[in-house]
Design a protein around this motif. Structure first.
Motif, PDB file in Angstrom:
ATOM      1  N   SER A  75     -12.193 -20.138  -4.963  1.00 51.09           N
ATOM      2  CA  SER A  75     -10.841 -19.709  -5.516  1.00 51.09           C
ATOM      3  C   SER A  75     -11.414 -19.194  -6.946  1.00 51.09           C
ATOM      4  CB  SER A  75      -9.900 -21.084  -5.693  1.00 51.09           C
ATOM      5  OG  SER A  75      -8.809 -20.431  -6.320  1.00 51.09           O
ATOM      6  N   LEU A  76     -12.442 -19.694  -7.615  1.00 50.37           N
ATOM      7  CA  LEU A  76     -12.673 -19.358  -8.772  1.00 50.37           C
ATOM      8  C   LEU A  76     -13.263 -17.788  -8.557  1.00 50.37           C
ATOM      9  CD1 LEU A  76     -14.259 -22.369 -10.360  1.00 50.37           C
ATOM     10  CD2 LEU A  76     -12.495 -21.078 -11.163  1.00 50.37           C
ATOM     11  N   PHE A  77     -14.071 -17.665  -7.554  1.00 49.25           N
ATOM     12  CA  PHE A  77     -14.697 -16.423  -7.376  1.00 49.25           C
ATOM     13  C   PHE A  77     -13.648 -15.520  -7.077  1.00 49.25           C
ATOM     14  CE2 PHE A  77     -16.248 -13.409  -4.017  1.00 49.25           C
ATOM     15  CZ  PHE A  77     -17.028 -12.673  -4.863  1.00 49.25           C
ATOM     16  N   THR A  78     -12.810 -15.721  -6.148  1.00 51.04           N
ATOM     17  CA  THR A  78     -11.571 -14.649  -6.013  1.00 51.04           C
ATOM     18  C   THR A  78     -10.871 -14.360  -7.340  1.00 51.04           C
ATOM     19  OG1 THR A  78     -11.445 -15.979  -3.782  1.00 51.04           O
ATOM     20  CG2 THR A  78      -9.290 -14.441  -4.624  1.00 51.04           C
ATOM     21  N   GLY A  79     -10.367 -15.157  -8.209  1.00 49.92           N
ATOM     22  CA  GLY A  79     -10.035 -14.823  -9.435  1.00 49.92           C
ATOM     23  C   GLY A  79     -10.718 -13.787 -10.324  1.00 49.92           C
ATOM     24  N   VAL A  80     -11.939 -14.296 -10.351  1.00 52.05           N
ATOM     25  CA  VAL A  80     -12.789 -13.364 -10.927  1.00 52.05           C
ATOM     26  C   VAL A  80     -12.865 -11.779 -10.501  1.00 52.05           C
ATOM     27  CG1 VAL A  80     -15.108 -12.882 -11.955  1.00 52.05           C
ATOM     28  CG2 VAL A  80     -14.318 -15.291 -12.027  1.00 52.05           C
ATOM     29  N   VAL A  81     -12.910 -11.577  -9.217  1.00 49.88           N
ATOM     30  CA  VAL A  81     -12.892 -10.449  -8.562  1.00 49.88           C
ATOM     31  C   VAL A  81     -11.474  -9.801  -8.918  1.00 49.88           C
ATOM     32  CG1 VAL A  81     -12.949  -8.996  -6.527  1.00 49.88           C
ATOM     33  CG2 VAL A  81     -14.850 -11.055  -6.997  1.00 49.88           C
ATOM     34  N   LEU A  82     -10.391 -10.299  -8.972  1.00 50.16           N
ATOM     35  CA  LEU A  82      -9.231  -9.901  -9.110  1.00 50.16           C
ATOM     36  C   LEU A  82      -9.083  -9.487 -10.640  1.00 50.16           C
ATOM     37  CD1 LEU A  82      -6.749 -11.952  -7.055  1.00 50.16           C
ATOM     38  CD2 LEU A  82      -7.462  -9.553  -6.422  1.00 50.16           C
ATOM     39  N   LEU A  83      -9.599 -10.343 -11.402  1.00 51.88           N
ATOM     40  CA  LEU A  83      -9.605  -9.951 -12.901  1.00 51.88           C
ATOM     41  C   LEU A  83     -10.333  -8.611 -13.147  1.00 51.88           C
ATOM     42  CD1 LEU A  83      -9.882 -13.605 -14.411  1.00 51.88           C
ATOM     43  CD2 LEU A  83      -7.949 -11.816 -14.569  1.00 51.88           C
ATOM     44  N   PHE A  84     -11.514  -8.702 -12.469  1.00 50.48           N
ATOM     45  CA  PHE A  84     -12.361  -7.338 -12.646  1.00 50.48           C
ATOM     46  C   PHE A  84     -11.640  -6.132 -12.291  1.00 50.48           C
ATOM     47  CE2 PHE A  84     -15.225  -4.506 -10.521  1.00 50.48           C
ATOM     48  CZ  PHE A  84     -15.967  -3.954 -11.705  1.00 50.48           C
ATOM     49  N   PHE A  85     -11.012  -6.372 -11.155  1.00 49.76           N
ATOM     50  CA  PHE A  85     -10.284  -4.741 -10.616  1.00 49.76           C
ATOM     51  C   PHE A  85      -9.071  -4.608 -11.615  1.00 49.76           C
ATOM     52  CE2 PHE A  85     -12.429  -5.892  -6.376  1.00 49.76           C
ATOM     53  CZ  PHE A  85     -13.201  -4.708  -6.357  1.00 49.76           C
ATOM     54  N   GLY A  86      -8.545  -5.698 -12.090  1.00 54.06           N
ATOM     55  CA  GLY A  86      -7.217  -5.487 -13.071  1.00 54.06           C
ATOM     56  C   GLY A  86      -7.778  -4.754 -14.229  1.00 54.06           C
ATOM     57  N   VAL A  87      -8.869  -5.439 -14.842  1.00 56.12           N
ATOM     58  CA  VAL A  87      -9.408  -4.632 -16.001  1.00 56.12           C
ATOM     59  C   VAL A  87      -9.754  -3.268 -15.566  1.00 56.12           C
ATOM     60  CG1 VAL A  87     -11.218  -5.009 -17.739  1.00 56.12           C
ATOM     61  CG2 VAL A  87      -9.960  -6.874 -17.209  1.00 56.12           C
ATOM     62  N   TYR A  88     -10.417  -3.168 -14.563  1.00 56.21           N
ATOM     63  CA  TYR A  88     -11.052  -1.716 -14.142  1.00 56.21           C
ATOM     64  C   TYR A  88      -9.799  -0.885 -14.025  1.00 56.21           C
ATOM     65  CZ  TYR A  88     -12.544   2.247 -11.276  1.00 56.21           C
ATOM     66  OH  TYR A  88     -12.556   3.223 -10.909  1.00 56.21           O
ATOM     67  N   VAL A 138      -4.358  -3.714  -1.798  1.00 56.94           N
ATOM     68  CA  VAL A 138      -5.287  -4.045  -0.715  1.00 56.94           C
ATOM     69  C   VAL A 138      -6.407  -5.078  -1.194  1.00 56.94           C
ATOM     70  CG1 VAL A 138      -6.812  -3.476   0.974  1.00 56.94           C
ATOM     71  CG2 VAL A 138      -4.952  -1.927   0.632  1.00 56.94           C
ATOM     72  N   TYR A 139      -6.970  -4.865  -2.291  1.00 56.68           N
ATOM     73  CA  TYR A 139      -7.726  -5.962  -2.775  1.00 56.68           C
ATOM     74  C   TYR A 139      -7.159  -7.368  -2.922  1.00 56.68           C
ATOM     75  CZ  TYR A 139     -10.759  -1.815  -4.122  1.00 56.68           C
ATOM     76  OH  TYR A 139     -11.355  -0.694  -4.171  1.00 56.68           O
ATOM     77  N   LEU A 140      -5.814  -7.136  -3.713  1.00 53.61           N
ATOM     78  CA  LEU A 140      -5.167  -8.462  -3.724  1.00 53.61           C
ATOM     79  C   LEU A 140      -4.883  -9.262  -2.480  1.00 53.61           C
ATOM     80  CD1 LEU A 140      -3.266 -10.569  -5.286  1.00 53.61           C
ATOM     81  CD2 LEU A 140      -1.333  -8.737  -5.164  1.00 53.61           C
ATOM     82  N   ALA A 141      -4.338  -8.348  -1.287  1.00 50.63           N
ATOM     83  CA  ALA A 141      -4.178  -8.770  -0.050  1.00 50.63           C
ATOM     84  C   ALA A 141      -5.396  -9.265   0.519  1.00 50.63           C
ATOM     85  CB  ALA A 141      -3.563  -8.081   0.876  1.00 50.63           C
ATOM     86  N   LEU A 142      -6.581  -8.800   0.564  1.00 48.97           N
ATOM     87  CA  LEU A 142      -7.765  -9.167   0.986  1.00 48.97           C
ATOM     88  C   LEU A 142      -8.486 -10.512   0.296  1.00 48.97           C
ATOM     89  CD1 LEU A 142      -9.758  -5.899   1.432  1.00 48.97           C
ATOM     90  CD2 LEU A 142      -8.899  -7.384   3.132  1.00 48.97           C
ATOM     91  N   ALA A 143      -8.185 -10.649  -0.832  1.00 52.33           N
ATOM     92  CA  ALA A 143      -8.457 -11.689  -1.763  1.00 52.33           C
ATOM     93  C   ALA A 143      -7.762 -12.997  -1.386  1.00 52.33           C
ATOM     94  CB  ALA A 143      -8.178 -11.501  -3.015  1.00 52.33           C
ATOM     95  N   SER A 144      -6.340 -12.721  -0.867  1.00 48.45           N
ATOM     96  CA  SER A 144      -5.554 -13.886  -0.540  1.00 48.45           C
ATOM     97  C   SER A 144      -6.048 -14.150   1.077  1.00 48.45           C
ATOM     98  CB  SER A 144      -4.148 -13.521  -0.240  1.00 48.45           C
ATOM     99  OG  SER A 144      -3.638 -13.131  -1.365  1.00 48.45           O
ATOM    100  N   ALA A 145      -6.520 -13.237   2.001  1.00 50.75           N
ATOM    101  CA  ALA A 145      -7.121 -13.254   3.272  1.00 50.75           C
ATOM    102  C   ALA A 145      -8.478 -14.437   3.019  1.00 50.75           C
ATOM    103  CB  ALA A 145      -7.317 -12.010   3.887  1.00 50.75           C
ATOM    104  N   THR A 188       1.525   2.296 -11.024  1.00 51.01           N
ATOM    105  CA  THR A 188       0.385   2.358 -11.172  1.00 51.01           C
ATOM    106  C   THR A 188      -0.046   1.713 -12.667  1.00 51.01           C
ATOM    107  OG1 THR A 188       0.335   4.716 -11.880  1.00 51.01           O
ATOM    108  CG2 THR A 188      -0.626   4.077  -9.777  1.00 51.01           C
ATOM    109  N   LYS A 189       1.054   1.677 -13.522  1.00 54.63           N
ATOM    110  CA  LYS A 189       1.137   1.356 -14.937  1.00 54.63           C
ATOM    111  C   LYS A 189       1.108  -0.144 -14.922  1.00 54.63           C
ATOM    112  CE  LYS A 189       2.385   5.493 -17.365  1.00 54.63           C
ATOM    113  NZ  LYS A 189       3.442   5.938 -18.160  1.00 54.63           N
ATOM    114  N   TRP A 190       2.091  -0.682 -13.863  1.00 53.14           N
ATOM    115  CA  TRP A 190       1.776  -2.437 -14.028  1.00 53.14           C
ATOM    116  C   TRP A 190       1.033  -2.895 -13.015  1.00 53.14           C
ATOM    117  CZ3 TRP A 190       4.409  -4.579  -9.902  1.00 53.14           C
ATOM    118  CH2 TRP A 190       5.313  -4.113  -9.129  1.00 53.14           C
ATOM    119  N   MET A 191       0.516  -2.338 -11.931  1.00 52.24           N
ATOM    120  CA  MET A 191      -0.417  -2.842 -10.797  1.00 52.24           C
ATOM    121  C   MET A 191      -1.554  -3.554 -11.367  1.00 52.24           C
ATOM    122  SD  MET A 191      -1.787  -1.258  -7.413  1.00 52.24           S
ATOM    123  CE  MET A 191      -3.098  -0.155  -8.247  1.00 52.24           C
ATOM    124  N   PRO A 192      -2.279  -3.085 -12.630  1.00 54.68           N
ATOM    125  CA  PRO A 192      -3.287  -3.970 -13.185  1.00 54.68           C
ATOM    126  C   PRO A 192      -2.787  -5.382 -13.813  1.00 54.68           C
ATOM    127  CG  PRO A 192      -3.261  -1.751 -13.994  1.00 54.68           C
ATOM    128  CD  PRO A 192      -2.142  -1.717 -12.994  1.00 54.68           C
TER     129      PRO A 192
END
Length: 229
Positions: A75-88, A138-145, A188-192
């Motif tokens: 769960s921690l790993f998934t959260g960090v990955v999503l945070l990374f994509f959000g910042v990106y 899709v990243y968000l959905a895959l993280a949940s999967a 796209t402005k609020w997806m991050p």
């Protein structure tokens, strides 16, 4: 879980119509036949959902293989990955070097899509390849999967995610390009922010802070604490 997947898909379809609209209209091609248009779109959409399901199966299988005793770390790993994509999503695209590198990664997929568009029934493969293109939702959905616990659940999660995108995607394709600008809604402005929000939730979930629903302590850990006392 399935209802969550469908809702995420339904929400992300607004983004899909705005960002992937040109590709959909290319897939449609120039035809006056309703049945020809419908068959192309259905093949394309079916291919896209097939890719999502296969990715969900793979990530669900991966998650199942490491979940025993590792739920917190996963769960921690998934959260960090999503945070990374959000910042990106917030700042990465504004850095030319990063944007060029992403373009280099995407170009081979786009070339393959162009190749299959020339084939009589290549729309299914175009859809499959489209499912591999970078997309924050899709990243968000895959993280949940990844956190569903089994390969079957992961595949089903992504299947219903794909089905959630279907109504608006098909509707936009049939109505035409006039709907594209109206449905984009500056998604796209609020997806991050959405990616960062879910990333924080996964981090809190893995932190086991004892906050009900938000960061609960796993049953086994709580039971062990009681037995030790």
């Amino acid at each position: 879980m399935i209802s969550l997947a469908f809702f995420i898909g339904l929400l992300s379809s607004v983004h899909c119509v705005g960002m992937c609209g040109p590709l959909m209209f290319t897939v449609l091609g120039k035809t006056n036949s309703f049945w020809s248009t419908s068959s192309r779109q259905l093949l394309y959409q079916f291919g896209r959902i097939t890719s999502y399901s296969m990715l969900g199966f793979a990530l669900g299988l991966l998650g199942a293989s490491i979940q025993n005793g590792w739920q917190q770390q996963l769960s921690l790993f998934t959260g960090v990955v999503l945070l990374f994509f959000g910042v990106y999503q917030l700042i990465g695209r504004q850095i030319p070097a990063i944007a060029r590198r992403q373009q280099l990664l995407v170009t081979p997929v786009l070339e393959k899509m162009a190749y299959w568009l020339q084939k009589p029934r290549g729309h299914f493969m175009v859809g499959c390849l489209n499912g591999l293109l970078p997309c924050g939702m899709v990243y968000l959905a895959l993280a949940s999967a990844l956190n569903t616990g089994t390969a079957l659940r992961g595949s089903l999660f992504m299947l219903f995610f794909g089905l959630g995108t279907l109504p608006l995607m098909l509707g936009a394709a049939m109505i035409g390009s006039t709907i594209k600008g109206r449905l984009k809604l500056k998604f796209t402005k609020w997806m991050p922010a959405l990616l960062i929000l879910f990333g924080l939730w996964f981090v809190l979930r893995g932190a086991n802070l004892g906050i009900p629903y938000l960061s609960p302590i796993p049953y086994s850990s709580a039971a062990n604490d009681i037995l030790c006392k």
